[in-house]
Design an enzyme around this catalytic site. Structure first.
Site, PDB file in Angstrom:
ATOM      1  N   MET A  94      19.408  17.695  38.421  1.00 44.44           N
ATOM      2  CA  MET A  94      17.988  17.364  38.309  1.00 44.44           C
ATOM      3  C   MET A  94      17.458  16.758  39.610  1.00 44.44           C
ATOM      4  O   MET A  94      18.209  16.300  40.457  1.00 44.44           O
ATOM      5  CB  MET A  94      17.787  16.390  37.140  1.00 44.44           C
ATOM      6  N   ASP A 109      10.647  14.329  37.847  1.00 45.96           N
ATOM      7  CA  ASP A 109      11.779  13.656  37.147  1.00 45.96           C
ATOM      8  C   ASP A 109      12.157  14.423  35.895  1.00 45.96           C
ATOM      9  O   ASP A 109      11.325  14.848  35.122  1.00 45.96           O
ATOM     10  CB  ASP A 109      11.457  12.225  36.798  1.00 45.96           C
ATOM     11  N   THR A 110      13.385  14.586  35.723  1.00 46.57           N
ATOM     12  CA  THR A 110      13.939  15.654  34.911  1.00 46.57           C
ATOM     13  C   THR A 110      15.206  15.190  34.217  1.00 46.57           C
ATOM     14  O   THR A 110      15.831  14.232  34.650  1.00 46.57           O
ATOM     15  CB  THR A 110      14.284  16.848  35.841  1.00 46.57           C
ATOM     16  N   THR A 111      15.578  15.896  33.136  1.00 50.79           N
ATOM     17  CA  THR A 111      16.926  15.725  32.605  1.00 50.79           C
ATOM     18  C   THR A 111      17.600  17.077  32.569  1.00 50.79           C
ATOM     19  O   THR A 111      16.959  18.105  32.342  1.00 50.79           O
ATOM     20  CB  THR A 111      16.917  15.084  31.205  1.00 50.79           C
TER      21      THR A 111
END
Length: 608
Positions: free
Chosen positions: A488, A406-408
């Site tokens: 993302m 999980d990313t931005t």
């Protein structure tokens, strides 16, 4: 933190079926509330999209409207696009901790108009220098086939803060303390939680509680920092004074505060109490790496540009290298032919990802991966009428290798023409679950992506960077900067980059439509954490064909045709597996910026 108590406020934030069917459960939202009615109409463009944003002086696109505003304020105060990107990233670490934070890693591509060049930075951290694979295996136990997603063992040195300062030293204009000041203020005074982020808070709490029972890691500080009253809800005011104090020290004392000072000592003391092998020297010696950006031509003068391993950026380039051998525009965008070719190109590229991608300081990727000849050879393996049951890694012309989430994402552009493509992540969920005493951020669990097969290029070793999923992207057109963008979401990222490019180049969609259009996401095949085929550790079965997930916007007849071709197709209606897109393009003649943001997230594109 105060929960929303009024029905009116709840409806405004995330909808409720209560107007049609009285109910106390305001979380029962869109599926029932919107039955019997469809979208409104638009005077121009696709009916399922909205207008891109246009502005002459600067643009920011992030996963949270307040972070976008923070970036614009920095630009208006005289900051560069890099200053604004750092400020927005800091804000997202507070406002979207479900995807990122200073306990994680960072990669970025910067277009510098002064030198007319792209610059890449790899801000990923390393494993403890004093822990061998055998020692790690002893801690994992004899039956372990992978590194757990929580606790001390998947933690690698957080690289984000060092990358901030490396970027700032080269391209920044404002003092770092000024860039961090808006987040410090929001962390102390609070900000209202956005709906999608709140949903991910709830999912992460469930994950941590389940994993705590399984792995027994320390979650006391993590719970106190993020879940003191349970999972926060949309509109709740969220504060993090510990993070404010940490950022204030970093702003005042610089990069060394995080890697050698009080903050570093607190991190190392805490991690060692949890059983980690990290020492203060592991943190003090960490540094980011400036890397060459690689570009591959697609068609009509467009080139996709990505960062090299240990990231998976070359996977997107390999897909482009394969797909440029077929003119997709001869079919409709939602046709089975187009989805089939994209899926098979992904499967071929990811076989190479699993075999070759690793920290280049330990095992260099084959030099032939991006050659046109190799792209044609891999394309020739695609059966246009059927899904191939199983692909294998290719044999690019290269030196022999040793041995058989999980990313931005955010992007900012300024009035000088500088454009920043930046991605930052804690990896799976919010990270490892570990929060050091009084620091207000969670350590990443990126080390979960090491392989435990000693013969694999991505095998765990002391002082090594694991394979990374997060990748920023850039597009050049006829040798000029065209678009800074990213998407993302773990293995979705290369697939998403390619689909955006196809939508723009082959189908003429505008910047917003290219992101709003229904996506596919293929999952399955061999992973960089798997043992090499035929090795002693190769005991886990591989799902070679995998599953092709599509959004509801893909026509039903296409889905049936793909199934008839042998694909395992599932319709996924939540939007969650399909990533989070942001983009900024620059008009080649006027210099006007065009921005777009992801409808599947809470974000905003805005300019001035």
């Amino acid at each position: 933190m105060r929960s929303i108590t009024t029905l009116a406020a709840a409806i405004l934030l995330f909808g409720s079926p209560a107007l049609a069917q009285p109910s106390d459960n305001v979380a029962d939202t869109t599926a029932e509330a919107t039955q019997g009615i469809g979208p409104g109409a638009r005077p121009v463009g696709a009916q399922w999209s909205r207008s891109p944003v246009v502005a002459p002086n600067g643009m920011a696109a992030t996963a949270h409207p307040l972070a976008t505003q923070v970036a614009l304020n920095i630009l208006q105060d005289g900051g560069s696009a890099v200053d604004a990107a750092i400020a927005a990233n800091a804000a997202l670490g507070l406002m979207e901790p479900t995807g990122n934070g200073i306990g994680g890693d960072l990669f970025a591509i910067v277009y510098d108009p002064e030198t007319e060049q792209l610059y890449g930075i790899n801000g990923s951290g390393r494993s403890p220098a004093g822990q061998t694979l055998d020692q790690l295996r002893e801690r994992l136990g004899p039956d372990a086939t992978s590194i757990p997603p929580v606790g001390p063992l998947p933690v690698t040195v957080p690289g984000t803060v060092d990358a901030w300062f490396a970027l700032h030293e080269r391209f920044g204009r404002l003092p770092m303390a000024q860039n961090l000041a808006p987040t410090i203020r929001y962390a102390r005074e609070g900000h209202p939680l956005a709906p999608v982020i709140a949903m991910y808070f709830g999912r992460n709490l469930t994950r941590f509680e389940e994993n705590q029972q399984r792995y027994g890691f320390d979650f006391d500080n993590g719970r106190a920092t993020y879940f003191a009253g349970g999972a926060p809800e949309p509109g709740d005011t969220f504060r993090n004074p510990d993070l404010a104090d940490t950022l204030e020290r970093i702003g005042a004392n610089g990069r060394d505060e995080f890697y050698e000072g009080e903050t570093a000592r607190t991190m190392v003391d805490y991690l060692r109490r949890q059983g980690s092998a990290f020492t203060l020297d592991d943190f003090a010696t960490h540094e980011s790496e400036w890397v060459d950006v690689a570009c591959v031509a697609y068609r009509r003068g467009y080139e996709l540009c990505e960062l090299p391993p240990n990231s998976q950026g070359f996977a997107a380039l390999q897909m482009v290298n394969i797909l440029r051998n077929v003119d997709l525009s001869q079919w409709e965008r939602g046709s089975p032919e187009v989805l089939h070719y994209i899926t098979e190109a992904k499967r071929l590229a990811f076989e190479d990802v699993a075999r070759f991608y690793a920290d280049p300081a330990f095992s260099a990727a084959p030099e032939g991966l991006l050659t046109p000849e190799y792209g044609r050879a891999r394309f020739s393996e695609i059966d246009p009428a059927r899904a191939t049951p199983a692909f294998s890694p290719g044999t690019p012309d290269a030196p022999e290798l040793e041995g058989p989430g999980d990313t931005t994402y955010l992007t900012v552009a300024d009035s000088s023409g500088m454009m920043v493509s930046l991605i930052q992540s804690n990896y799976r969920g919010m990270g490892s679950g570990l929060v050091a005493d009084g620091l207000g951020f969670m350590f990443q669990d990126r080390g979960e992506l090491f392989s435990l097969d000693p013969d694999h290029p991505n095998a765990y070793e002391p002082g090594k960077r694991p394979f990374h999923t997060i990748i920023p992207a850039f597009v050049m057109h006829d040798g000029e900067p065209f678009m800074s963008f990213g998407l993302m979401g773990g293995g979705m990222q290369p697939q998403g980059h390619v689909q955006i490019l196809v939508n723009l180049v082959d189908y003429g969609m505008n910047l917003q439509e290219a992101g709003d259009a229904a996506r596919l996401m293929h999952d399955g095949g061999r992973q960089p954490t798997d043992a090499l085929s035929g090795s002693a550790a190769d005991t886990v079965p591989i799902d070679d064909l995998g599953t092709l997930y599509v959004e509801p916007g893909v026509p039903a007849e296409t889905i049936e045709a793909l199934r008839a071709m042998g694909h395992n197709v599932e319709v996924e209606e939540t939007g969650m597996p399909f990533g989070g897109y942001q983009a900024i393009a620059r008009h080649p003649e006027t210099g006007v910026y065009i921005g777009a943001t992801e409808m599947r997230k809470d974000g905003q594109a805005a300019g001035w």
